[in-house]
Design an enzyme around this catalytic site. Structure first.
Site, PDB file in Angstrom:
ATOM      1  CG  ASP C 128      -1.975  -0.939   1.211  1.00 59.23           C
ATOM      2  OD1 ASP C 128      -2.400  -1.344  -0.083  1.00 59.23           O
ATOM      3  OD2 ASP C 128      -2.590  -1.108   2.408  1.00 59.23           O
ATOM      4  NE  ARG C 172      -7.110  -3.279   5.818  1.00 61.78           N
ATOM      5  CZ  ARG C 172      -7.001  -3.288   6.893  1.00 61.78           C
ATOM      6  NH1 ARG C 172      -7.952  -3.359   8.120  1.00 61.78           N
ATOM      7  NH2 ARG C 172      -5.813  -3.485   7.500  1.00 61.78           N
ATOM      8  NE  ARG C 266     -22.648  -5.583 -16.442  1.00 63.69           N
ATOM      9  CZ  ARG C 266     -23.767  -4.926 -16.589  1.00 63.69           C
ATOM     10  NH1 ARG C 266     -24.168  -4.130 -15.656  1.00 63.69           N
ATOM     11  NH2 ARG C 266     -24.593  -5.680 -17.447  1.00 63.69           N
TER      12      ARG C 266
END
Lengths: 342, 342, 342, 342
Positions: C128, C172, C266
Site C-alpha cells: 500500500d 484500506r 459494472r
C-alpha cells in the site's frame, strides 16, 4: 456496391481487426463502399451509422473493443423491427450486411436472410469459444492469456500464505476458458459448467495438494454448479454478460472449502478484464483472416454463410447450422486434463 | 517400464510443459519410471542422465527452455554413435524413448527406430512452425507474440520520427513468424524466405506509406533474400540456430531503403528474445497435450510415431513422414496477407 | 556471525529479492551464516527454520511471494512469546535478526529490540506504500502496474458498451494504489480512503463524461467511504488483508451510479492479482538495494533501524519512528490529480 | 494566453502524457489556448503547427512516441534560426513555450530565454536518465522494464544451451539502463560507459558462473568500452540516437568471450524496442506530474525553469543548471551492485 457492418453482443478483443480487414480488402480489391452501423442491431434499426473508409480503420488493429459500439438490442423484440431494418438498409443503399456476433446476433441475421432475403454474411464472435462450427473464435485466446497470467500471479500468493485460491473465470455454459487457462496456469482443480462438481472431491484434491506441501489453485467457470446442489444463490448479481447470474460460485466454493478442510481460502473473480484490451497475436491473426474471408463471401454472392476456422483454413458454413448447437467441452478432453488435478 | 526423455535442437518455450505432462501422466496413470537425458542426443550417447520424477517436474510448466538441457549433438556423426546409445539404454534399462525435437533430432529417432529397433516416440518442436505434419508447433505462438509486441512498440518510434523501421525476425527457411507477427503487428511490408523480394517494390510500398502520412514497418524473416540478388553477404555471422547465416538481411535492406527512397531507416534484429522465457497460454496447452499423447503412444506400443495437432485434435503420424517435407508458407496465403502491404 | 531472516504480513512482490540480496552480500562480503525462519514470527516462536545459503537463493529474484512463507502470527499475543523467541534465537546461535514486514511485523521487532535487547534490522514492506519513513515500498510499483494494465483493458469494454466501469483496487487506509493506477490508467474518477466521497459529485462526473461521448472509469480504493454515509455494509467479507472488510464499496457504488444516473455500471474487484507474481523492474531494484543496505546495518552494528528510500538514496531510520505514522495521500496531491476527473 | 508546446530529440514513452497534462490543466484551470509545433524545433522554425485542444489529447496517455512528432533540428545551426522562431511565435501570438526534450532541445530553450527573452519552461526528457537535476526522467522506467523482461527471457535460452548471452542495451554516456535492468534481470556482469571494463575480468566472471553450473548473462551499455582498448570499431553503424556509433560492443565482446573462454556466446542488441510503446505506470505518473507542474510554471510566470523530480516532489530548477552536467553512475553505486557479478 455498398456493404453494411455491425458488431453485436458482448465486446471481444479482435472485433476491430475484423472491421479493418473487411474495409481494407473491400475498398482496395473490390472497390466497395462501407457503412458502419452503431451498437449492433440498434444501428440498422434506427438508421444510426458511422462513415467507414480506410482512414477510419487506421490504427484500430491492436485496439480492444469495437469502434462501432455494441449492444444487445434484438430487432425481433421490436415492433416491425425487421421491416424497419429493411427500410433503413434500402434508404442507405446497403446491399449486403456483414454481422459480427454470437448466437443472438447471428440468429437475427439468419432470420433476415431466410425470411426477408437480406443478404447477410456472419463472422462468429464469442469469447467463450462455444460455437460448434469453428475450431476457435477470436477473443478466446486473449481471455485465456489474461486468465493464465492472473493464475501465474496467484500461485505465489497461495504458496506464501499456504492458502487455497479460487479463481472464477468466464464461461456460463461452456468451460473452455476455465479448461485452457486452468491447464496453462497449472491449476490443481478445474471446474466447468458441463459437469456438476462434487464438493467433497474438490476438498479431497485441495487436501492432497497441501499434503505435498503446495498450495492449491482452483479454477472455476462462472457457470459451474455443485452436484450436491446446496449452493445458496446470491440474488441480483449480474454476470459479465449482463444477465442475472445463478450464483457467485467462486465465493461459495471458497467458503465451503474453508468449512470442510479447515484451510484458509480466498476468491478472485477476474471479470471484465478478461474481455478488454489489446487482442493477442493469435486473435489478431484469426480476426483479420475472418474479415478477409467475410468480404470474399460478399464478393462471391455467397450469403447466409458464416466464416469459420478448421485447422489452419478458413471455411464457410451455413449460419443457421453454425449457431444451432453449443460447443461444450468433450468429457474425454476433460478427463485427459484431469490427470493434473489434486 | 522405464522411459527415457530428451530434448534436442534449439530451445523453445513449451519444452518443460511437455516433459512435465509426460512424467505426470506416465507415473500417475501408468506407473512408469523416467530417465532424463542431458543435452539432447549427447545424454544417451554418453550415458549422462538426470532423475525425472514428479517432484522434479514441479513448477516447470511456466518456465521457458528445458530442464534437461539441449544440444545439437548428432550421434550419426560419432563413431558407433547409435551402438553406444543402444548400449547405454540397455545399461539403464530404458525400454522406450520420447524424443522432443525438430527435423534433426527426430531424424536420429527415425534411424534408431527403423534400423536398430529402439522404440521411439517423437514430439515435434520447432519455433519456426515449419513441420508439415502438424498445424502448429509449440513455441511458435510465443515467438509470434513477442515479435508482435515488439512491432507494436516500434510503431510509435517510427511515427514520432517518420522513419522506416525494419524488423528482422526468425525464420531461415519458412516465413511463418514473419507472416503472423507482421500481420498481427500491422506491418506494411512482410518479406519471407519462400519468395525472393523485389527491393524496388519494397521501396514503392515504403514511399506510398509515407504519402499517407504514416511511417512504415517492414518485417523481414532472417532467411528472406532479394530477387535483385546484389545483397552483400556479411560473413562470419551466426544465425539464431548456430549456423552460419547468409546475411544480415535486415541491415542490408534498411540501407537499401535509405539509399533508394531518401528516407531514414533503422533495423531491429529481435534475435534470441523470440525463443526464451515463459510460454504463452496457447503453447502451454499444446505442449501439455503433446506430452500427454506421447506417453499414451508408449502405453499403446505405438512407436515410430510423432504426435501432431490437426484442428483441435492430437493425432499420430509416422515420424519419418512428418519430417520429410518442410511446411512453407502457401503462396495463396501470402497473397491474401498482401492486401495490407503499402 | 549468524543472522536470522523472516518475512511477515501479506505477501508482496520483491520479498525474495530482499532475501537474495541479504544472503548474497552477507555470505560473500562478510562471511555471515543465515537462518531462514518460516512464516513470519511463527518461525522464531516455534523454532521452525529453513537453511539459507547462496544455492538456496538462486533464481528467486524474479519470483513473487516469499520462499520463507509468511503469516500474521503475533508473538505478543502468545504467552511468553517474546521469551520463547529469545530462547529459540539463542539455541540456534542467531545473533541478529533482519525482519521484513509492515507495521505489525516491524512493531514486534521494535519491542524485541527495545525491551529485550534482541538486535533487529527492519526492511519495510507494504504493498500500500503507506509507511511514512520511505518514499516508496517495494511491491507498490508492481501493484500499480497490474492495476493500470487492468484499467487499460477495461476502457475498451466501457466504450464499446457505453457503460460505467468501477474498478476496486487495494488500499484500506491509504489511496496510493488508487491514485497512481487511476492517474496512469486515465480514470475519470479516483476515490481514496483519505477523503470521504460525495456520491452525487461522482455521478455528476460520470454524467459529464458521457456527455463528451466517452465511457467513464471509476477507480475506488477498497477503503474509500461515501460522505453521505448510507452505504449498506456487506457482512462477512474478508478484505485482501484477511481482516473483516467494511464493505464492498465498488459494488455498492456501481449500484448507486446505476440508480442515480440511469447508466449501466459494472464492477471489477482486482483482488489478489495485485500482490502476486513477478516484481516489476523498479521493485526488484528497490528490494535488492534494501537487502544490501539491511545487511550493512548488521555489519555496522546499527540495530533498531529500518532501511528506507529517500530520493535515490537508501537511508536508515529508527524502526519505531518509521512505523509510528501512516503515510496517507496529501490533500494537495489529490487535488492536483483532480484536474482529470469528470 | 497562448502557449506553444514542442517535443525534441529521440522519442520516449511518456511524451504524450506530458502534452495531455499540460493541455488539460492549461485549458480547464487557466483558460489557456495551445499551439503544437511539429517535429521539435523544426515546428517554430518553419511555423509548422498542429491544433492542440482537449479533444486532440484524448486517448493519448497510454500511447508511446509523441503526437507532435520529433526531430533533431537545431535552430542554432540555421541562419537567423532564433530570429525566425521569434517571428513565427509573434505571428502566432504564442507568449510562452513549453519545450520537452533532452540536453540539446533544452539548450536551445536556454538560449531563446537568455538571449532573446522568449519565455520558456523546460520538461526534461531522456530515456537514459542522465540529467543531473532530476532523480528520474520519464521513459527510463519503461526502457528498464522492457530490457529486464528481455533479460528474463534470455536466461532460459542461456541455461538450456549453457551459453553466454551478451545483451547490449541503450546508454551511450551513462550506464543507468544497463545498471538497473542488469540488476533487476539478475545479470552476472554489467558493463557501463562510466568505467572501462577489463575483458579478462569479464571472462573470469563468465567462467566462475559456469563453474557453478549456471549460464551467464552479460549486460553491456552501448557506450561501454574495454580498458584493454583493442576493440575493433565497426564503421558506419548508427546508434539508437542517429549518431555514428563507436562500435558494436556487444558483438565484439561476445567474440572475445568465445575466444578467451572457449564457451559459446551470443549477442542480442535490444535497440529501438526499448524506447517505443506504451509507457509504464511509473512513467505515466511522472510525465503527467511534469506536465501539470510545467503549466503551473507558465501560470506563475516562472520562466527559464525546468521541472524535476526530487524524492516524490516536483520542483523547479534553472534550465541552464539542469543541463550543465551529465548524471553518470556513481562509482559507489556500481560497486554496491558488483556483489552480484560472477
Amino acid at each position: 456496391m455498398k456493404v453494411g457492418i455491425l458488431t453485436g453482443g458482448g465486446d471481444c478483443p479482435g472485433l476491430n481487426a475484423v472491421i479493418r480487414a473487411v474495409v481494407r480488402k473491400g475498398v482496395q480489391e473490390y472497390g466497395y463502399g462501407f457503412v458502419g452501423f452503431r451498437d449492433g442491431w440498434r444501428g440498422p434499426l434506427e438508421g444510426d451509422t458511422v462513415p467507414l473508409d480506410i482512414p477510419a480503420v487506421r490504427g484500430i488493429l491492436p485496439r480492444g473493443g469495437t469502434v462501432l459500439g455494441s449492444s444487445r438490442t434484438n430487432p425481433l423484440q421490436h415492433e416491425h423491427g425487421i421491416r424497419r431494418i429493411r427500410e433503413n438498409l434500402a434508404k442507405l443503399g446497403v446491399e449486403a450486411l456483414i454481422t459480427i456476433g454470437g448466437e443472438d446476433t447471428l440468429g437475427v441475421a439468419t432470420r433476415l436472410a431466410d425470411e426477408y432475403g437480406v443478404p447477410c454474411v456472419g463472422v462468429p464472435k464469442t469469447i467463450d469459444n462455444d460455437l460448434s462450427a469453428t475450431d476457435y473464435t477470436f477473443g478466446f485466446d486473449t481471455a485465456v492469456s489474461i486468465a493464465t497470467e492472473a493464475i501465474d500471479r496467484l500461485h505465489t500468493t497461495a504458496e506464501s500464505h499456504m492458502r487455497v485460491l479460487v479463481v472464477e473465470v468466464m464461461g456460463r455454459h461452456a468451460g473452455w476458458i476455465a479448461l485452457h487457462s486452468g491447464l496453462a496456469g497449472g491449476a490443481n482443480v478445474i471446474l466447468i459448467p458441463e459437469q456438476r462438481f462434487d464438493t467433497e472431491q474438490v476438498c479431497a484434491w485441495v487436501t492432497s495438494r497441501f499434503r505435498a506441501s503446495y498450495a492449491p489453485i482452483v479454477v472455476v467457470a462462472e457457470g459451474a454448479m455443485p452436484r450436491d446442489g446446496d449452493m445458496v444463490l446470491k440474488d441480483e448479481t449480474l454476470d459479465s454478460y449482463g444477465h442475472v447470474r445463478l450464483s457467485g460460485v467462486g465465493e461459495w466454493l471458497a467458503k465451503e472449502i474453508e468449512k470442510r478442510t479447515g484451510k484458509e481460502a480466498r476468491t478472485t473473480v477476474l471479470g471484465h478484464v478478461q474481455r478488454g484490451g489489446t487482442p493477442s497475436a493469435f486473435d489478431r491473426w484469426l480476426a483479420t483472416r475472418f474479415g478477409l474471408h467475410a468480404v470474399d463471401c460478399v464478393r462471391n454472392g455467397d450469403f447466409g454463410k458464416m466464416v469459420a476456422l478448421r485447422g489452419t483454413d478458413i471455411v464457410r458454413v451455413p449460419i443457421a447450422e453454425a449457431t444451432a448447437r453449443l460447443k461444450t467441452v468433450d468429457p474425454k478432453l476433460y478427463e485427459e486434463v484431469g490427470v493434473f488435478f489434486g
